[in-house]
Motif scaffolding. Structure first.
Motif, PDB file in Angstrom:
ATOM      1  N   ALA A  94       0.894  -1.338   0.026  1.00  0.00           N
ATOM      2  CA  ALA A  94       0.082  -0.035  -0.063  1.00  0.00           C
ATOM      3  C   ALA A  94       1.010   1.306  -0.076  1.00  0.00           C
ATOM      4  O   ALA A  94       2.052   1.288   0.320  1.00  0.00           O
ATOM      5  CB  ALA A  94      -1.019  -0.003   1.138  1.00  0.00           C
ATOM      6  N   SER A  95       0.455   2.282  -0.275  1.00  0.00           N
ATOM      7  CA  SER A  95       0.861   3.743  -0.521  1.00  0.00           C
ATOM      8  C   SER A  95       1.710   4.083   0.851  1.00  0.00           C
ATOM      9  O   SER A  95       1.148   3.889   2.004  1.00  0.00           O
ATOM     10  CB  SER A  95      -0.197   4.673  -0.813  1.00  0.00           C
ATOM     11  OG  SER A  95       0.630   6.029  -0.603  1.00  0.00           O
ATOM     12  N   LYS A  96       3.048   4.373   0.725  1.00  0.00           N
ATOM     13  CA  LYS A  96       3.885   4.693   1.772  1.00  0.00           C
ATOM     14  C   LYS A  96       3.518   6.541   1.899  1.00  0.00           C
ATOM     15  O   LYS A  96       4.402   6.938   2.731  1.00  0.00           O
ATOM     16  CB  LYS A  96       5.164   4.376   1.601  1.00  0.00           C
ATOM     17  CG  LYS A  96       5.524   2.907   1.664  1.00  0.00           C
ATOM     18  CD  LYS A  96       7.003   2.706   1.714  1.00  0.00           C
ATOM     19  CE  LYS A  96       7.709   3.040   0.423  1.00  0.00           C
ATOM     20  NZ  LYS A  96       9.021   2.467   0.477  1.00  0.00           N
ATOM     21  N   THR A  97       2.900   7.092   1.018  1.00  0.00           N
ATOM     22  CA  THR A  97       2.642   8.373   1.006  1.00  0.00           C
ATOM     23  C   THR A  97       1.505   8.787   1.526  1.00  0.00           C
ATOM     24  O   THR A  97       0.456   8.523   0.850  1.00  0.00           O
ATOM     25  CB  THR A  97       2.917   9.112  -0.351  1.00  0.00           C
ATOM     26  OG1 THR A  97       4.087   8.641  -0.788  1.00  0.00           O
ATOM     27  CG2 THR A  97       2.862  10.531  -0.116  1.00  0.00           C
ATOM     28  N   PRO A  98       1.034   9.333   2.762  1.00  0.00           N
ATOM     29  CA  PRO A  98      -0.234   9.483   3.302  1.00  0.00           C
ATOM     30  C   PRO A  98      -0.788  10.754   2.588  1.00  0.00           C
ATOM     31  O   PRO A  98      -0.294  11.537   2.018  1.00  0.00           O
ATOM     32  CB  PRO A  98       0.010  10.094   4.733  1.00  0.00           C
ATOM     33  CG  PRO A  98       1.567   9.608   5.161  1.00  0.00           C
ATOM     34  CD  PRO A  98       2.400   9.326   3.904  1.00  0.00           C
TER      35      PRO A  98
END
Length: 387
Positions: A94-98
């Motif tokens: 999953a995305s590591k960029t909030p």
């Protein structure tokens, strides 16, 4: 089919690329990491030319066939940008960029076109040239327009251009397409209503902008129900309603509304803009208020060219066994700008039973990769006549 077999072999590698992109999403023109990865891979594949910075952060790769007797050039386009959405898939990649997420499958589009580019650079079994186009800022930024305005079509003498989008709800690897108007024009508006604010206990001393704006919202629905031809397609949606007061006992001086109009023809587009402005201004005037409308034309209607659409459908049928007629889509797609400059076609590839695009639980289905890659490769080899 050898192409499909080759992409089945490449599936683990392409899947790895796709999941890395998913884990590291970038929004609009900020696709710096993604663009660098794309450019590096194209160079490793042996592309004859790789150019970065087209349309700000777009990437173009050129692959020449074994021969160039045809003198023709085919463009293949994928989008690279993500959406400002907080991911809720729970995936291990999953995305590591909030606040940023590949919620529309552009990670899959980019990975599939990279896979096709790798194959085409290996085999070069065509007569002519292929230009692979990796575009930023499809999600509202107009990256397609920027690449065209940078002279991409003329610089590489592109004759035709083809694009693809995944489609949840359709069987994995199946295809659908339609000629003519396909995706809608996406225009936006702001309506500013000004009246006379005051105490909520003394409404007779005010011109109540919340009442005025509410009447405008309701009246705008008549654009569809009473102004447009019922067999035409038009959507009018007010999506934001904000006052300049947060107090329970204050009638606000100003209200701002935002929204969108979606249409599939220039006639309806003009009608929507005209009636929106007239209704907002006249309705406000009836109540003694004033309305100001700012109308912003966004992406144009995306129109598939008839000959290229028929060809693209035949290629899709050869890959998956069939190609259905796609429904009209009231969402927008800035591939429209490329199709305004060159003939071409845009196709949908099935993503299976997944969450819809732009949903926080959406994920591109990696099982669609072989079909998508094969379609792009077959477009080239059949359109340019295998050498």
């Amino acid at each position: 089919m050898p192409v499909k077999n080759r992409f089945a072999e490449l599936l683990p590698e392409i899947t790895e690329w796709r999941r890395d992109l998913h884990e590291n999403p970038e929004i609009l023109f900020e696709t710096h990491r993604t663009s660098a990865i794309v450019a590096d891979k194209l160079r490793v594949f042996g592309c004859d030319e790789v150019v970065e910075g087209i349309g700000r952060t777009g990437v173009v790769g050129v692959i020449k066939g074994k021969t160039d007797g045809s003198g023709k050039t085919i463009g293949l386009r994928a989008d690279m940008d993500a959406l400002p959405i907080l991911e809720a898939t729970g995936l291990d990649y999953a995305s590591k960029t909030p606040g940023a997420m590949h919620a529309c499958g552009h990670d899959g589009h980019t990975a599939m076109l990279l896979g096709a580019a790798k194959y085409l650079a290996e085999t070069r079994n065509f007569d002519g040239t292929v230009v692979v186009i990796f575009q930023p800022a499809e999600e509202g930024g107009g990256g397609g327009r920027e690449m065209c305005e940078d002279g991409m079509m003329d610089r590489w003498n592109i004759d035709e251009v083809y694009g693809m989008h995944n489609w949840p709800g359709k069987p994995v690897g199946s295809f659908a397409i339609r000629p003519g108007a396909f995706f809608a024009a996406t225009d936006q508006f702001d309506i500013y209503v000004e009246g006379r604010g005051g105490h909520a206990a003394k409404p007779q001393e005010t011109v109540d902008t919340t009442v005025v704006a509410s009447h405008i919202v309701l009246a705008l629905q008549t654009v569809v129900s009473r102004n447009a031809d019922p067999v035409q397609q038009i959507v009018v949606s007010v999506t934001s309603f904000e006052t300049d007061s947060k107090a329970f006992n204050v009638i606000p001086q100003k209200v701002q509304m935002k929204g969108t109009i979606r249409t599939l023809s220039e006639e309806m587009r003009d009608l929507g803009e005209k009636r929106l402005t007239e209704i907002a201004e006249a309705t406000a005037a009836v109540f003694g208020a004033k309305a100001t409308v700012d109308f912003h034309r966004g992406y144009p209607v995306m129109v598939n060219h008839e000959e290229q659409t028929e060809f693209a459908a035949d290629v899709a049928a050869s890959v998956s066994g069939a190609c259905e007629e796609a429904p009209l889509v009231m969402g927008g797609e800035d591939f429209a700008f490329m199709l305004e400059e060159r003939p071409g076609a845009y196709i949908l590839v099935g993503n299976g039973d997944t969450a819809m695009v732009h949903h926080p639980e959406y994920n591109f289905n990696d099982e669609a990769i072989p079909a998508g890659c094969s379609w792009w490769a077959e477009i080239v080899e059949k359109r340019l006549g295998a050498a």
